[in-house]
Motif scaffolding. Structure first.
Motif, PDB file in Angstrom:
ATOM      1  N   CYS A 271      17.371  79.826   7.588  1.00 19.17           N
ATOM      2  CA  CYS A 271      18.531  80.814   7.853  1.00 19.17           C
ATOM      3  C   CYS A 271      17.931  82.017   8.381  1.00 19.17           C
ATOM      4  O   CYS A 271      18.607  82.493   9.537  1.00 19.17           O
ATOM      5  CB  CYS A 271      19.295  80.968   6.802  1.00 19.17           C
ATOM      6  SG  CYS A 271      20.153  79.397   6.039  1.00 19.17           S
ATOM      7  N   LEU A 272      17.056  82.579   7.826  1.00 20.85           N
ATOM      8  CA  LEU A 272      16.550  83.843   8.449  1.00 20.85           C
ATOM      9  C   LEU A 272      15.900  83.713   9.679  1.00 20.85           C
ATOM     10  O   LEU A 272      16.191  84.571  10.623  1.00 20.85           O
ATOM     11  CB  LEU A 272      15.390  84.461   7.297  1.00 20.85           C
ATOM     12  CG  LEU A 272      14.940  85.772   7.597  1.00 20.85           C
ATOM     13  CD1 LEU A 272      16.027  86.749   7.687  1.00 20.85           C
ATOM     14  CD2 LEU A 272      13.986  86.371   6.366  1.00 20.85           C
ATOM     15  N   ASN A 273      15.178  82.612  10.010  1.00 18.89           N
ATOM     16  CA  ASN A 273      14.463  82.401  11.365  1.00 18.89           C
ATOM     17  C   ASN A 273      15.647  82.308  12.204  1.00 18.89           C
ATOM     18  O   ASN A 273      15.615  82.876  13.286  1.00 18.89           O
ATOM     19  CB  ASN A 273      13.829  81.027  11.285  1.00 18.89           C
ATOM     20  CG  ASN A 273      13.456  80.590  12.642  1.00 18.89           C
ATOM     21  OD1 ASN A 273      12.384  81.229  13.469  1.00 18.89           O
ATOM     22  ND2 ASN A 273      14.154  79.801  13.148  1.00 18.89           N
ATOM     23  N   TYR A 274      16.823  81.586  11.738  1.00 16.19           N
ATOM     24  CA  TYR A 274      17.978  81.414  12.939  1.00 16.19           C
ATOM     25  C   TYR A 274      18.662  82.676  12.980  1.00 16.19           C
ATOM     26  O   TYR A 274      19.193  82.987  14.226  1.00 16.19           O
ATOM     27  CB  TYR A 274      18.907  80.190  12.229  1.00 16.19           C
ATOM     28  CG  TYR A 274      18.546  78.954  12.851  1.00 16.19           C
ATOM     29  CD1 TYR A 274      19.460  78.284  13.673  1.00 16.19           C
ATOM     30  CD2 TYR A 274      17.443  78.386  12.409  1.00 16.19           C
ATOM     31  CE1 TYR A 274      18.983  77.079  14.343  1.00 16.19           C
ATOM     32  CE2 TYR A 274      17.097  77.085  12.968  1.00 16.19           C
ATOM     33  CZ  TYR A 274      17.898  76.518  14.124  1.00 16.19           C
ATOM     34  OH  TYR A 274      17.611  75.257  14.447  1.00 16.19           O
ATOM     35  N   VAL A 275      18.455  83.715  12.335  1.00 13.05           N
ATOM     36  CA  VAL A 275      19.001  85.172  12.495  1.00 13.05           C
ATOM     37  C   VAL A 275      18.304  85.804  13.523  1.00 13.05           C
ATOM     38  O   VAL A 275      18.681  86.096  14.638  1.00 13.05           O
ATOM     39  CB  VAL A 275      19.125  86.046  11.168  1.00 13.05           C
ATOM     40  CG1 VAL A 275      19.450  87.440  11.520  1.00 13.05           C
ATOM     41  CG2 VAL A 275      19.969  85.487  10.145  1.00 13.05           C
ATOM     42  N   TYR A 276      17.079  85.695  13.406  1.00 13.45           N
ATOM     43  CA  TYR A 276      15.916  86.164  14.406  1.00 13.45           C
ATOM     44  C   TYR A 276      16.263  85.304  15.633  1.00 13.45           C
ATOM     45  O   TYR A 276      16.165  86.010  16.650  1.00 13.45           O
ATOM     46  CB  TYR A 276      14.489  86.027  13.989  1.00 13.45           C
ATOM     47  CG  TYR A 276      13.440  86.153  14.978  1.00 13.45           C
ATOM     48  CD1 TYR A 276      13.233  87.503  15.254  1.00 13.45           C
ATOM     49  CD2 TYR A 276      12.918  85.131  15.638  1.00 13.45           C
ATOM     50  CE1 TYR A 276      12.177  87.867  16.228  1.00 13.45           C
ATOM     51  CE2 TYR A 276      11.748  85.461  16.669  1.00 13.45           C
ATOM     52  CZ  TYR A 276      11.539  86.591  17.018  1.00 13.45           C
ATOM     53  OH  TYR A 276      10.708  86.997  17.764  1.00 13.45           O
ATOM     54  N   ALA A 277      16.290  83.917  15.613  1.00 12.80           N
ATOM     55  CA  ALA A 277      16.701  83.254  16.900  1.00 12.80           C
ATOM     56  C   ALA A 277      17.766  83.461  17.509  1.00 12.80           C
ATOM     57  O   ALA A 277      17.784  83.604  18.993  1.00 12.80           O
ATOM     58  CB  ALA A 277      16.394  81.605  16.494  1.00 12.80           C
ATOM     59  N   SER A 278      18.893  83.913  16.857  1.00 13.85           N
ATOM     60  CA  SER A 278      19.894  84.338  17.438  1.00 13.85           C
ATOM     61  C   SER A 278      20.050  85.633  18.183  1.00 13.85           C
ATOM     62  O   SER A 278      20.394  85.639  19.293  1.00 13.85           O
ATOM     63  CB  SER A 278      21.160  84.373  16.302  1.00 13.85           C
ATOM     64  OG  SER A 278      21.550  83.037  15.831  1.00 13.85           O
ATOM     65  N   VAL A 279      19.383  86.776  17.515  1.00 13.14           N
ATOM     66  CA  VAL A 279      18.964  88.010  18.102  1.00 13.14           C
ATOM     67  C   VAL A 279      18.254  87.708  19.405  1.00 13.14           C
ATOM     68  O   VAL A 279      18.630  88.412  20.293  1.00 13.14           O
ATOM     69  CB  VAL A 279      18.327  88.992  17.118  1.00 13.14           C
ATOM     70  CG1 VAL A 279      17.921  90.153  17.917  1.00 13.14           C
ATOM     71  CG2 VAL A 279      19.318  89.078  15.696  1.00 13.14           C
ATOM     72  N   MET A 280      17.444  86.886  19.462  1.00 11.30           N
ATOM     73  CA  MET A 280      16.573  86.845  20.549  1.00 11.30           C
ATOM     74  C   MET A 280      16.947  85.945  21.836  1.00 11.30           C
ATOM     75  O   MET A 280      16.470  85.715  22.616  1.00 11.30           O
ATOM     76  CB  MET A 280      15.046  86.361  20.232  1.00 11.30           C
ATOM     77  CG  MET A 280      14.462  87.107  19.194  1.00 11.30           C
ATOM     78  SD  MET A 280      14.092  88.958  19.583  1.00 11.30           S
ATOM     79  CE  MET A 280      12.921  88.763  21.023  1.00 11.30           C
TER      80      MET A 280
END
Length: 452
Positions: free
Chosen positions: A111-120
């Protein structure tokens, strides 16, 4: 070194922290998935009954054990059982929480990675691209481990600051934020063309799909979504004051948990139906199906789609983090109280060993890792052992412990706050804990293995 036992500083802190323990990924993706699979509103109505009949009484039972024992879960059971064999239920709860902490952090890290992936902006693409992104990420030997350690670092930072300055403060911030994000995404989903079909499906019951499987599915969802049998509720209750009304608190927490699940349905169903997707794709829903939903639903307004996607994964991250904090605290309290060390030292033991478990579970997903037992990768194995074996067993014996073993006066004292609360439903409560709850949990266990 020993430390004075902490406590929550306010009623709001109790509700937010304990509700945060109950609210997790199961509310956001599993509840809508189960609802879609089992008749929409018909499943919801059955689920509400299960929360009232099974969930809240079991929660009250954990509160009784935790507050009266005034210690970590294992010691609380030991005190109330006078050192008899019943104390093993407490140790099994701690062990269950420890194992869940290790593998739950892996999914939380995703989930934390997907936050980062969404930002990027890494989730923009066609369905095949999004699916391939998840497969490559989950099977990567390094990236998931990094995010697992990252979310453990955040959890560890909150835990070492104690109950009031760590858990309570964080929960007071995160839980309202979670609700705000939910409401914003619900409004955005409702504005999509064709969203009304999803709302109708969620709110109009289809009783033709109701059978024994639906009832048992609702029972299981209730049991797992409220964090019963993991030691979380028992540990948090040990920080309750003598003035906390545990019955009212259980009802309020059950209501918050239910509201999050319903809002998740009101968020996911309209968005999914607007692009012709039925949200019944199980665990892949949040990492494969929904990114495609956001990309299609907001194709005409890519910036809005980006914002909604980011908010959704921030919401998932907060839900995962609040649950992970409570799981970590179960074990932290156990180690620092039983080993007579500082809270920070106890937290480090949990963080280090659960990071190792999480890393092994993460690596085992890769096709070439070779890390598997009984034909399952370690992540699925831990999920099976804890979810289908340990949690129901702990819940079953917890019900018997409260219903048949704990002295009547202790239960009455806890329910009435030592006589200051005049209303008492002791006879009804004991009947439910002696007969209704154990039979329901037994039915869940037998159903999971195809016996009924």
């Amino acid at each position: 070194m020993s430390e004075e036992r902490a406590s929550f500083g306010s009623k709001l802190g109790i509700i937010m922290a304990t509700a945060g323990s109950a609210v997790g990924l199961g509310n956001i993706w599993r509840f809508p998935y189960m609802t879609g699979k089992n008749g929409g509103a018909a499943f919801i109505l059955i689920y509400i009954v299960c929360v009232i009949v099974l969930g809240i009484p079991c929660m009250i039972s954990e509160f009784i054990i935790g507050r009266h024992g005034a210690a970590n879960t294992a010691r609380a059971y030991t005190r109330l059982s006078n050192g008899t064999i019943w104390k093993l239920v407490g140790y099994l709860e701690v062990l269950t929480g420890f194992l869940i902490t290790g593998y739950y952090a892996v999914i939380s890290g995703w989930c934390l990675n997907y936050v980062y992936a969404s930002v990027m902006g890494e989730l923009n693409g066609d369905p095949a691209f999004v699916k391939n992104y998840f497969v490559e990420f989950s099977q990567d030997p390094i990236r998931p481990v990094f995010w697992t350690i990252a979310i453990f670092a955040i959890t560890h930072f909150i835990i070492i600051h104690g109950v009031r300055n760590g858990i309570e403060k964080a929960s007071k911030l995160m839980m309202p934020t979670l609700f705000v994000l939910l409401l914003v995404i619900v409004v955005a989903a409702w504005m999509l063309p064709g969203a009304s079909k999803g709302i109708d499906f969620l709110l109009k019951p289809d009783f033709s799909k109701v059978n024994s499987d639906v009832f048992l599915g609702a029972l299981g969802q209730c049991f797992y979504s409220l964090s019963i049998g993991m030691g979380c509720l028992c540990t948090y209750a040990s920080y309750f004051s003598r003035h906390t009304n545990i019955t009212t608190s259980a009802i309020q927490i059950g209501f918050v948990d239910l509201m999050v699940a319903l809002l998740a349905g009101l968020m996911i169903f309209p968005a999914a139906f607007s692009v012709g997707i039925n949200p019944d794709s199980g665990p892949s829903l949040i990492f494969i199906t929904l990114p495609n939903v956001f990309n299609q639903a907001f194709s005409g307004a890519p910036l809005l789609g980006w914002a909604v996607s980011l908010m959704f994964y921030a919401l998932l991250f907060l839900a995962a983090l609040t649950s992970l904090i409570s799981l970590h605290e179960v074990n932290t309290a156990f180690f620092y109280e039983e080993l007579h060390i500082s809270r920070k030292a106890g937290a480090w033991i949990v963080t280090v060993f659960c990071c190792i478990i999480g890393a092994l579970c993460s690596i085992s997903i890769g096709h070439k890792s070779g890390l598997s037992l009984f034909g399952l990768d370690l992540l699925d194995l831990f999920d099976f052992v804890t979810g289908q074996l340990m949690l129901p067993v702990v819940g079953f014996f917890m019900c018997l412990f409260v219903g048949w073993y704990i002295p009547k006066q202790i239960v009455i004292d806890e329910l009435t706050n030592w006589g200051t609360l005049k209303f008492s439903f002791y006879k009804l409560f004991i009947f439910v804990m002696r007969f209704v709850c154990p039979l329901c949990i037994l039915a869940i266990m037998l159903h999971q293995f195809g016996v009924i």
